[in-house]
Design an enzyme around this catalytic site. Structure first.
Site, mmCIF file in Angstrom:
data_model
loop_
_atom_site.group_PDB
_atom_site.id
_atom_site.type_symbol
_atom_site.label_atom_id
_atom_site.label_comp_id
_atom_site.label_asym_id
_atom_site.label_seq_id
_atom_site.Cartn_x
_atom_site.Cartn_y
_atom_site.Cartn_z
ATOM 1 N N ASN A 9 0.877 -1.173 0.000
ATOM 2 C CA ASN A 9 0.000 0.000 0.000
ATOM 3 C C ASN A 9 0.916 1.226 0.000
ATOM 4 O O ASN A 9 1.497 1.571 1.021
ATOM 5 C CB ASN A 9 -0.896 -0.027 1.250
ATOM 6 C CG ASN A 9 -1.746 1.226 1.371
ATOM 7 O OD1 ASN A 9 -1.795 2.046 0.459
ATOM 8 N ND2 ASN A 9 -2.419 1.369 2.506
ATOM 9 N N LYS A 11 0.166 4.214 -0.211
ATOM 10 C CA LYS A 11 -0.482 5.390 0.405
ATOM 11 C C LYS A 11 -0.247 6.621 -0.485
ATOM 12 O O LYS A 11 -0.244 6.491 -1.709
ATOM 13 C CB LYS A 11 0.017 5.574 1.841
ATOM 14 C CG LYS A 11 -0.175 4.305 2.688
ATOM 15 C CD LYS A 11 0.009 4.512 4.158
ATOM 16 C CE LYS A 11 -0.219 3.198 4.897
ATOM 17 N NZ LYS A 11 -0.105 3.303 6.344
ATOM 18 N N HIS A 95 -9.633 1.255 5.227
ATOM 19 C CA HIS A 95 -8.330 1.481 5.858
ATOM 20 C C HIS A 95 -8.501 2.464 7.019
ATOM 21 O O HIS A 95 -9.287 3.405 6.940
ATOM 22 C CB HIS A 95 -7.325 2.030 4.835
ATOM 23 C CG HIS A 95 -5.915 1.958 5.349
ATOM 24 N ND1 HIS A 95 -5.406 2.884 6.237
ATOM 25 C CD2 HIS A 95 -4.927 1.063 5.122
ATOM 26 C CE1 HIS A 95 -4.161 2.549 6.530
ATOM 27 N NE2 HIS A 95 -3.839 1.446 5.873
ATOM 28 N N GLU A 97 -6.767 4.840 8.007
ATOM 29 C CA GLU A 97 -6.515 6.254 7.692
ATOM 30 C C GLU A 97 -7.758 6.888 7.067
ATOM 31 O O GLU A 97 -8.012 8.074 7.255
ATOM 32 C CB GLU A 97 -5.276 6.366 6.789
ATOM 33 C CG GLU A 97 -4.004 6.144 7.614
ATOM 34 C CD GLU A 97 -2.872 5.452 6.886
ATOM 35 O OE1 GLU A 97 -2.886 5.385 5.648
ATOM 36 O OE2 GLU A 97 -1.955 4.961 7.580
ATOM 37 N N GLU A 167 -5.244 -4.487 10.919
ATOM 38 C CA GLU A 167 -4.216 -3.461 11.058
ATOM 39 C C GLU A 167 -4.472 -2.648 12.329
ATOM 40 O O GLU A 167 -5.239 -1.674 12.308
ATOM 41 C CB GLU A 167 -4.238 -2.517 9.854
ATOM 42 C CG GLU A 167 -3.919 -3.181 8.529
ATOM 43 C CD GLU A 167 -3.329 -2.198 7.516
ATOM 44 O OE1 GLU A 167 -2.264 -2.514 6.969
ATOM 45 O OE2 GLU A 167 -3.906 -1.121 7.315
ATOM 46 N N GLY A 173 2.921 2.434 10.780
ATOM 47 C CA GLY A 173 3.827 3.533 10.450
ATOM 48 C C GLY A 173 4.865 3.790 11.516
ATOM 49 O O GLY A 173 5.454 2.869 12.074
ATOM 50 N N SER A 214 3.695 -2.033 10.425
ATOM 51 C CA SER A 214 5.156 -2.136 10.602
ATOM 52 C C SER A 214 5.721 -3.502 10.222
ATOM 53 O O SER A 214 6.678 -3.968 10.851
ATOM 54 C CB SER A 214 5.556 -1.787 12.039
ATOM 55 O OG SER A 214 5.127 -0.494 12.373
#
Ligand code: 13P
Length: 261
Positions: A9, A11, A95, A97, A167, A173, A214
């Site tokens: 991904n 992003k 997701h 985010e 996730e 991240g 991660s």
């Protein structure tokens, strides 16, 4: 045995030149081993470009989002039809985010999942709890809500085109935290059980559940060796071919049957 899956991904990263470089390096660096499915999800502006580079390779194309309508007056949005037209097979939906930064609700994500499956895309549906939710012992409750509200009522015939990515937000991240293989396995077990209750035991057994947060070449073997951890959704380490391909190698290793000693 469910096939292992490694998804990059990207992003909101890369320029045109970087996308060309990265896609080329991943496509040419892939070993010819079809025991693992590999896909990359570049930003919308580079989908056509990356799709051209990946043609004829073992790497599939995916998108990071879509709008749940075939076409229409939806300024700034991208439809499933457009993604298919560009050669996408996969789409990431739900997701964290998008849930937390863009404010997407469970109901809106549910609508997206339905429309995407209906259009013929394979959906990678993301779930996961925040650090505060984990600390308050709410992980199961959150996963339960996201699964039920995001997926309940999907036609059984579409479930073969759905996978789930667990996730946990606190491990994504530069959070500095990583989930242990045991934490990932435990959450995957909860997700599989709940999925089995919502749909059927049989569909739960064929459901692929990926872990994201991660994942890197150092921890990939440990995570992917766990029962029920069927793949990895990779953010940061999908932006360079070397670590990404090293994670693919880990997935290949973890697919091989363990040799008797
Ligand atoms: P990182 O691998 O950078 O933690 O990102 C995980 C993720 O959000 C993939 O979708």
């Amino acid at each position: 045995m469910r096939q292992k899956f490694v998804i990059g991904n990207w992003k909101m990263h890369t320029t045109t030149a970087e996308a060309i470089h990265l896609a080329t390096a991943i496509a040419t660096g892939m070993v010819t081993d079809d025991s693992v499915t590999v896909a990359v999800c570049p930003p919308f502006p580079y989908l056509a470009l990356v799709g051209e580079i990946l043609k004829g390779s073992r790497v599939a194309l995916g998108a990071q989002n879509l709008y749940p309508a075939k076409e229409g007056a939806f300024t700034g949005e991208v439809s499933p039809t457009m993604l298919l037209d560009l050669g996408c097979r996969y789409v990431i939906l739900g997701h964290s985010e998008r849930r937390h930064i863009l404010g997407e609700s469970d109901a809106f994500i549910h609508h997206k999942v339905r429309v995407a499956l209906d259009a013929g895309l394979d959906v990678i549906f993301c779930v996961g709890e925040t650090l505060a939710e984990r600390q308050a012992d709410q992980t199961e409750t959150v996963l339960d809500r996201q699964l039920l509200q995001g997926l309940d009522g999907l036609p059984a015939a579409t479930l073969a085109h759905l996978s789930i990515a667990y996730e946990p937000l606190w491990a994504i991240g530069s959070s500095g935290h990583q989930a242990t293989p045991q934490q990932a396995q435990d959450a995957h077990t909860v997700i599989r059980q709940r999925f089995g209750q919502i749909f059927s035991e049989r569909s739960a057994q064929t459901l692929a559940i990926h872990y994201g947060g991660s994942v890197n070449p150092k921890n990939a073997d440990g995570l992917l060796s766990r029962p029920g951890v069927d793949g990895g959704l990779i953010g940061g380490d999908s932006l360079n071919a070397e670590p990404f391909l090293a994670i693919v190698q880990a997935a290949i290793r973890q697919t091989q049957p363990v040799e008797a000693v």
